[in-house]
Design an enzyme around this catalytic site. Structure first.
Site, PDB file in Angstrom:
ATOM      1  N   ASP A   1      -3.451   1.387  10.015  1.00  0.00           N
ATOM      2  CA  ASP A   1      -4.619   2.263  10.151  1.00  0.00           C
ATOM      3  C   ASP A   1      -5.078   2.300  11.594  1.00  0.00           C
ATOM      4  O   ASP A   1      -5.611   3.305  12.053  1.00  0.00           O
ATOM      5  CB  ASP A   1      -5.735   1.791   9.217  1.00  0.00           C
TER       6      ASP A   1
ATOM      7  N   CYS B   1       0.834  -1.199   0.000  1.00  0.00           N
ATOM      8  CA  CYS B   1       0.000   0.000   0.000  1.00  0.00           C
ATOM      9  C   CYS B   1       0.882   1.268   0.000  1.00  0.00           C
ATOM     10  O   CYS B   1       2.046   1.227  -0.420  1.00  0.00           O
ATOM     11  CB  CYS B   1      -0.967   0.013   1.172  1.00  0.00           C
TER      12      CYS B   1
HETATM   13  P1  RI2 Z   1      -0.291   6.655   6.745  1.00  0.00           P
HETATM   14  C1  RI2 Z   1      -3.731   3.307   4.216  1.00  0.00           C
HETATM   15  O1  RI2 Z   1      -5.102   3.018   4.051  1.00  0.00           O
HETATM   16  C2  RI2 Z   1      -2.859   2.077   4.234  1.00  0.00           C
HETATM   17  O2  RI2 Z   1      -3.468   0.955   4.833  1.00  0.00           O
HETATM   18  C3  RI2 Z   1      -1.673   2.613   5.008  1.00  0.00           C
HETATM   19  O3  RI2 Z   1      -0.821   1.595   5.505  1.00  0.00           O
HETATM   20  C4  RI2 Z   1      -2.377   3.376   6.109  1.00  0.00           C
HETATM   21  O4  RI2 Z   1      -3.484   4.009   5.450  1.00  0.00           O
HETATM   22  C5  RI2 Z   1      -1.550   4.366   6.884  1.00  0.00           C
HETATM   23  O5  RI2 Z   1      -1.196   5.480   6.114  1.00  0.00           O
HETATM   24  P2  RI2 Z   1      -6.007   3.666   2.858  1.00  0.00           P
HETATM   25  O6  RI2 Z   1      -6.444   5.030   3.364  1.00  0.00           O
HETATM   26  O7  RI2 Z   1      -1.059   7.252   7.883  1.00  0.00           O
HETATM   27  O8  RI2 Z   1      -5.203   3.718   1.598  1.00  0.00           O
HETATM   28  O9  RI2 Z   1       0.993   6.045   7.236  1.00  0.00           O
HETATM   29  O10 RI2 Z   1      -7.187   2.727   2.747  1.00  0.00           O
HETATM   30  O11 RI2 Z   1      -0.083   7.612   5.611  1.00  0.00           O
END
Ligand code: RI2
Length: 318
Positions: free
Chosen positions: A200, A131
Site C-alpha cells: 500500500d 491479501c
Molecule cells: P494493489 C490492499 O489493501 C492489500 O494490502 C494489497 O496488498 C494492496 O492493497 C495493494 O493492492 P486493501 O485495500 O494496488 O485490501 O496491488 O486494504 O491492487
C-alpha cells in the site's frame, strides 16, 4: 450537493473507497483520479478560482477516505499538479486530461511490472500470497502467459477475506489453489518456493506497508529461506517519507473482528483492528516496479528520481 460543491457521483466514489467496495491501492488511485475528473466535468463553477476551491474540497474528501495507501495522495498530486490560470474551461480540460493520462499510465505500469515480476518466478513454483493485490496478480498472469506452470497457497486474510478474491482470480488463470487461514502460513511455507505480496506504501528506507500479517509472514519466510518479493508500482512510493513523514496505519472498525453480540457475551475486552503493518527491508528480497526490480534499501534513489521535490498537498485549502 455538498456545501463545497462536491458532486454526488464523487461522494459516492469516496463512500465506496471508505467502505472498501473499491479497495486495493491501485484501484483506489484510479477511482480517486476518476472522481476528480467527474468533479471538473460536472462543476458549475464559473471562475477558475471557484473551480480550484471545489477541486481542493473534492481532493480533501477523497484524501480522508483511507489513510495508508499512498497511491491515493499520489493520484491527487498528479491530477491536480497544476491548478494555475484564469480560464475556467482550460482548467477543467487540463484536470480531465491529466486524470486520463494518470489512468492510462497506471494500466501500462501494471503490465510492465507484471513482466518484471514474472521473471522472478520459475516454472513449477508454488507461490504464497497474502491479501489481494492487482500488482501481484499482474506478475502471476504474466508468468502463466509466458508458459510457466504455477500453483498457489493463498492466505484467507482476516478479517475481510481478500484472499478469496485472489483465489477466485487465480482459478480463472487455471492456477491450482490451496486456501489456508493466516495462522497456517508458517506451516505451509515448507511447501512454498516464493512469497509474493503487494504494497500500500513503500517508505524511503525500503520498509513496505502492506496488509496486516505481511510482516510476520516475511519474518517466517526469511527464517525458512523462502524468497519474498513485493510487487508495487511506483505510485506506491511515498515521497513524504523522504522528508521525515511517517506512514499512518489505518485502524478499522472493531466490528470487523468480532460481532457486537459475541463481544458483549465475552465481557470487557479491548479490540484493535489495524489494517496494515510495516515490514522492514531486511526481511524482503526485492521490490518489483514497472521501472525494474530493486533491492528494498535502494528504493530511495527511485523515490528521489520520481518525486524528488517536497510533495504537494492539493487536498489542503490555501
Ligand atoms: P494493489 C490492499 O489493501 C492489500 O494490502 C494489497 O496488498 C494492496 O492493497 C495493494 O493492492 P486493501 O485495500 O494496488 O485490501 O496491488 O486494504 O491492487
Amino acid at each position: 450537493m455538498d456545501a463545497g460543491g462536491v458532486r454526488p457521483a464523487v461522494r459516492e466514489i469516496a463512500e465506496e473507497i471508505e467502505s472498501m467496495e473499491t479497495r486495493g491501492a491501485a484501484a483506489i488511485a484510479e477511482a480517486a483520479a476518476t472522481a476528480v475528473a467527474i468533479q471538473a466535468r460536472e462543476s458549475d463553477a464559473e471562475s477558475a478560482e471557484a473551480l480550484r476551491v471545489e477541486l481542493r474540497t473534492t481532493a480533501s474528501r477523497l484524501h480522508d477516505t483511507r489513510p495508508t495507501a499512498v497511491s491515493l495522495p499520489n493520484a491527487l498530486r498528479f491530477v491536480l499538479a497544476e491548478l494555475a490560470g484564469d480560464d475556467v474551461e482550460a482548467l477543467r480540460e487540463d484536470v480531465i486530461e491529466r486524470s486520463r493520462t494518470f489512468r492510462e499510465r497506471l494500466d501500462t505500469a501494471q503490465a510492465d511490472l507484471g513482466r518484471v515480476g514474472a521473471g522472478r518466478l520459475r516454472d513449477g513454483d508454488t507461490v504464497m500470497t497474502h491479501c489481494h493485490s492487482t500488482d501481484v496478480m499482474a506478475c502471476v498472469e504474466a508468468a502463466v502467459e509466458s508458459g510457466k506452470s504455477l500453483s498457489a497457497i493463498v492466505t484467507e486474510t482476516r478479517p475481510r477475506n481478500q484472499g478469496h478474491i485472489t483465489a477466485r482470480e487465480l482459478r480463472a488463470l487455471d492456477v491450482p489453489v490451496t486456501l489456508v487461514v493466516d495462522g497456517a502460513a508458517r506451516r505451509y511455507l515448507n511447501d512454498v518456493d516464493h512469497v509474493l505480496v503487494g504494497a500500500d506504501s513503500v517508505a524511503a528506507d525500503g520498509s513496505v506497508i502492506n496488509k496486516i500479517g505481511t510482516s510476520g509472514l516475511a519474518v517466517n519466510a526469511r527464517d525458512r529461506g523462502t524468497p519474498i518479493t513485493v510487487a508495487a508500482g511506483t505510485i506506491k512510493l511515498d515521497p513524504a517519507t523522504l522528508y521525515g513523514g511517517a506512514v499512518d496505519i489505518e485502524m478499522r472498525e472493531e466490528s470487523e473482528v468480532i460481532d457486537p453480540d459475541t463481544r458483549g457475551e465475552i465481557g470487557d475486552i479491548a479490540v484493535e483492528n489495524p489494517a496494515f503493518d510495516v515490514t522492514p527491508p531486511r526481511y524482503l528480497d526485492a521490490i518489483v516496479t514497472e521501472r525494474g526490480q530493486f533491492p528494498p534499501e535502494s528504493v530511495v534513489t527511485l523515490i528521489r528520481e520520481l518525486y524528488g521535490e517536497q510533495p504537494a498537498a492539493p487536498w489542503e485549502s490555501v
